[in-house]
Design a protein around this motif. Structure first.
Motif, short mmCIF file in Angstrom:
data_model
loop_
_atom_site.label_atom_id
_atom_site.label_comp_id
_atom_site.label_asym_id
_atom_site.label_seq_id
_atom_site.Cartn_x
_atom_site.Cartn_y
_atom_site.Cartn_z
N LEU A 1 32.07 -13.11 102.47
CA LEU A 1 33.30 -14.34 102.44
C LEU A 1 34.13 -13.55 101.42
CD1 LEU A 1 32.11 -18.00 102.96
CD2 LEU A 1 33.42 -15.97 104.40
N TYR A 2 35.17 -14.46 101.23
CA TYR A 2 36.11 -13.48 99.58
C TYR A 2 37.66 -14.25 99.83
CZ TYR A 2 39.22 -11.51 102.34
OH TYR A 2 40.78 -10.78 103.04
N GLY A 3 37.82 -13.88 98.45
CA GLY A 3 39.25 -15.19 98.22
C GLY A 3 39.24 -16.20 97.12
N PRO A 4 40.56 -16.31 96.10
CA PRO A 4 41.04 -17.33 95.84
C PRO A 4 39.61 -17.94 95.22
CG PRO A 4 42.66 -17.36 97.30
CD PRO A 4 41.02 -17.01 97.89
N GLY A 5 38.92 -18.50 94.14
CA GLY A 5 38.05 -19.10 93.16
C GLY A 5 36.29 -17.90 93.76
N ASP A 6 36.21 -17.08 93.88
CA ASP A 6 35.04 -16.28 94.21
C ASP A 6 34.69 -16.02 92.89
OD1 ASP A 6 33.31 -14.98 95.38
OD2 ASP A 6 35.31 -13.78 96.29
N THR B 1 27.14 -9.42 87.51
CA THR B 1 25.98 -9.51 87.30
C THR B 1 24.91 -10.90 88.77
OG1 THR B 1 25.71 -11.58 85.93
CG2 THR B 1 25.19 -9.13 85.50
N THR B 2 26.26 -11.56 89.72
CA THR B 2 25.67 -12.61 90.35
C THR B 2 26.89 -12.38 91.69
OG1 THR B 2 27.02 -14.13 89.61
CG2 THR B 2 24.60 -13.84 89.05
N SER B 3 28.29 -11.67 91.40
CA SER B 3 29.18 -11.53 91.89
C SER B 3 28.88 -11.21 93.60
CB SER B 3 29.85 -11.32 91.79
OG SER B 3 30.44 -10.34 91.74
N HIS B 4 28.95 -11.03 95.26
CA HIS B 4 29.61 -10.16 96.02
C HIS B 4 30.50 -8.84 95.52
CE1 HIS B 4 28.02 -14.18 98.02
NE2 HIS B 4 27.88 -13.07 98.43
N VAL B 5 29.88 -8.24 96.55
CA VAL B 5 30.54 -6.82 95.96
C VAL B 5 32.42 -6.26 95.98
CG1 VAL B 5 30.50 -6.45 98.44
CG2 VAL B 5 31.12 -4.20 96.82
N LEU B 6 32.65 -7.47 97.08
CA LEU B 6 34.92 -7.38 96.88
C LEU B 6 34.98 -7.96 95.59
CD1 LEU B 6 36.39 -7.78 99.61
CD2 LEU B 6 37.18 -8.42 97.98
N PRO B 7 34.84 -8.78 95.23
CA PRO B 7 35.65 -9.97 93.93
C PRO B 7 34.71 -8.61 92.98
CG PRO B 7 33.67 -11.21 94.44
CD PRO B 7 34.25 -10.25 95.51
N ALA B 8 33.68 -8.13 93.48
CA ALA B 8 32.24 -7.13 91.93
C ALA B 8 33.43 -6.02 91.66
CB ALA B 8 31.62 -6.89 92.45
N LEU B 9 33.88 -5.67 92.74
CA LEU B 9 35.12 -4.52 93.32
C LEU B 9 36.32 -4.78 92.06
CD1 LEU B 9 33.90 -2.18 95.73
CD2 LEU B 9 32.89 -2.30 93.24
N ILE B 10 36.77 -5.59 92.63
CA ILE B 10 38.10 -6.15 91.53
C ILE B 10 37.86 -6.08 90.34
CG2 ILE B 10 39.75 -7.89 91.58
CD1 ILE B 10 39.47 -8.83 94.91
N ARG B 11 37.72 -6.46 89.70
CA ARG B 11 36.77 -6.96 89.02
C ARG B 11 36.87 -5.33 87.99
NH1 ARG B 11 33.27 -11.01 84.51
NH2 ARG B 11 33.60 -9.16 83.24
N THR C 1 43.85 -11.64 96.83
CA THR C 1 42.79 -12.56 95.59
C THR C 1 43.10 -11.47 94.47
OG1 THR C 1 41.42 -12.54 98.22
CG2 THR C 1 40.72 -12.89 95.28
N TYR C 2 43.49 -10.51 94.02
CA TYR C 2 43.58 -9.60 93.54
C TYR C 2 44.97 -10.66 92.63
CZ TYR C 2 44.69 -5.79 90.14
OH TYR C 2 45.08 -5.52 88.65
N ARG C 3 46.18 -11.02 93.25
CA ARG C 3 47.12 -11.87 92.69
C ARG C 3 46.47 -12.98 91.63
NH1 ARG C 3 50.47 -10.43 96.78
NH2 ARG C 3 49.80 -11.57 97.83
N TRP C 4 45.64 -13.17 92.82
CA TRP C 4 45.01 -14.86 92.16
C TRP C 4 43.97 -15.04 90.72
CZ3 TRP C 4 39.59 -17.17 91.30
CH2 TRP C 4 40.01 -17.70 90.25
N PHE C 5 43.25 -13.15 90.86
CA PHE C 5 42.25 -13.19 90.08
C PHE C 5 42.74 -12.96 88.40
CE2 PHE C 5 40.70 -9.30 87.74
CZ PHE C 5 39.61 -9.48 87.24
N LEU C 6 44.59 -12.37 89.05
CA LEU C 6 44.88 -11.58 87.80
C LEU C 6 45.69 -13.17 86.61
CD1 LEU C 6 46.81 -8.80 88.59
CD2 LEU C 6 45.67 -8.59 87.25
N GLU C 7 46.44 -14.05 87.97
CA GLU C 7 46.77 -15.31 87.68
C GLU C 7 45.70 -16.16 87.09
OE1 GLU C 7 48.99 -16.66 91.13
OE2 GLU C 7 49.81 -15.02 91.02
N VAL D 1 38.43 -18.01 85.61
CA VAL D 1 37.40 -16.86 86.72
C VAL D 1 36.09 -16.70 86.21
CG1 VAL D 1 39.48 -15.79 88.38
CG2 VAL D 1 37.66 -14.48 86.32
N ARG D 2 35.64 -17.12 86.97
CA ARG D 2 33.40 -16.97 86.92
C ARG D 2 33.37 -15.40 86.66
NH1 ARG D 2 30.78 -19.71 92.36
NH2 ARG D 2 32.23 -19.56 93.11
N GLY D 3 33.18 -15.37 85.56
CA GLY D 3 32.58 -13.67 85.26
C GLY D 3 33.20 -13.16 84.10
#
Ligand SMILES: NC(=O)C1=CN([C@@H]2O[C@H](COP(=O)(O)OP(=O)(O)OC[C@H]3O[C@@H](n4cnc5c(N)ncnc54)[C@H](OP(=O)(O)O)[C@@H]3O)[C@@H](O)[C@H]2O)C=CC1
Ligand SMILES: C[C@H]1O[C@H](OP(=O)(O)OP(=O)(O)OC[C@H]2O[C@@H](n3cnc4c(=O)[nH]c(N)nc43)[C@H](O)[C@@H]2O)[C@@H](O)[C@@H](O)C1=O
Length: 313
Positions: free
Chosen positions: A167-172, A177-187, A300-306, A311-313
């Protein structure tokens, strides 16, 4: 569930729990019960029993768990098996004892054998050895499935078990060090672009394939199945398509606008070669996901920027 039914969402600040809460609110459910981990540590059985005795929820979405990506699972196997066994055992048992009408338990696609045929049918559970990087977590999840089935058989307790894909999305969780691949790569791609770095390191060979479901689609499926599914059989929740980690990395780099090089660190584990769910049981009930992967990643990238500051991490 009626709009006024008392519904407990366990883990309401996590990726899945927060999406379920958003969905319930949007659908007009008003009697929602939540507790933060500080207010109620679900590893404490006495506290869990007290909570159920006082609140007497009618429905439970169990989205509290110890969750993490491949590195966290390999580094903290004891925490993953212990916390998940405790949380799910306490919540499922208390829900039964205090008269909950229906409980929804969340497993994961990692419960299936590492080399099971693809796509993964529900019937492949317990037909072969698990992926070693997340075996303790998967064993805890399998115990949760079996507990739901056993409580239904012996006590008539109405528990259903969903097996979501990645899964992925807002609130990820964006903690590298602990995340899944999709949020890790966005960051990773975002920070490399911001800092003008020429390369981004992606773990493993890039060849493993994963299926990604937006968490709002998962929340939609969870409500749908709470209303329309009544069986001890587990049910997969996915989109029916997967992509390689290399393709995912290239897609995220394009969305974020990173133009440098993608480097593969093959000293890091690949994990399961492929995890594509067979979703025919769910699709036969009439449910379909709505959010295409590229659109979901952009959102999700927009959410990360906002939400960069919180965000966690
Ligand atoms: N993310 C994914 O890709 C997938 C997730 N799932 C399943 O979905 C469910 C939710 O996962 P997800 O939302 O991603 O995870 P998150 O880590 O985002 O959220 C987990 C939630 O559980 C809470 N929690 C953890 N430990 C405790 C505890 N001891 N007492 C009380 N609350 C606790 C956390 O609270 P706090 O905020 O205080 O830490 C958090 O709110 C899990 O069962 C997971 O296995 C299944 C397949 C894929
Ligand atoms: C949901 C699921 O999630 C986990 O299983 P996983 O699918 O293997 O998880 P992942 O998202 O961490 O990795 C997917 C792939 O991606 C590669 N990868 C590349 N670069 C990064 C990277 O930067 N971070 C991470 N985390 N992975 C990376 C990584 O090497 C692997 O090949 C389990 O917790 C399991 O228990 C579970 O249920």
């Amino acid at each position: 569930m009626d709009k006024g039914s008392k519904i407990y969402v366990a883990g309401h600040r996590g990726l899945v729990g927060s999406a379920i809460l958003r969905k319930l609110r949007a659908e007009g459910y008003t009697n929602l019960v939540t507790r933060t981990r500080q207010e109620l540590d679900l590893r404490d059985q006495a506290a869990v029993n007290r909570f159920f005795e006082e609140e007497r929820p009618e429905y439970v979405f169990l989205a509290a768990a110890k969750v993490g990506g491949i590195l966290a699972n390999s580094t903290y196997p004891a925490d993953f098996i212990r916390d998940n066994l405790l949380i799910q055992t306490h919540v499922i048992d208390a829900a039964y004892r205090y008269g909950v009408k229906k409980l929804l338990f969340l497993g994961s696609s990692c419960i299936y054998p590492k080399y099971a045929p693809q796509p993964l049918k529900e019937g492949y559970l317990l037909t072969g050895p698990l992926e070693p990087t997340n075996e303790p977590y998967a064993v805890a999840k399998i115990a949760g499935i079996k507990m739901c089935q056993a409580y239904r058989r012996q006590y008539g307790f109405n528990a259903i078990s969903l097996m979501p894909t990645n899964l992925y999305g807002p609130g990820d969780n964006f903690d590298l060090t602990t995340s899944h691949v999709l949020p890790a790569l966005i960051r990773k791609f975002h920070e490399a672009k911001e800092e003008g770095r020429k390369e981004v390191v992606v773990w493993g060979t890039g060849t493993p394939r994963r299926e990604f479901l937006h968490v709002d689609d998962l929340a939609d499926a969870a409500l749908f199945l709470m209303e329309h599914y009544e069986s001890e059989e587990i049910i997969n929740v996915g989109v029916g398509e997967d992509i390689s980690i290399r393709e995912l990395a290239e897609l995220i780099a394009r969305i974020v606008g990173f133009e440098g090089e993608i480097v593969y660190d093959t000293t890091k584990p690949d994990g399961t070669p492929r995890k594509l769910l067979d979703t025919s049981r769910l699709f036969a009930l009439g449910w379909r996901p709505k959010i295409p992967l590229e659109e979901g990643i952009r959102q999700t990238y927009r959410w990360f920027l906002e939400h960069r500051a919180e965000v966690r991490g």
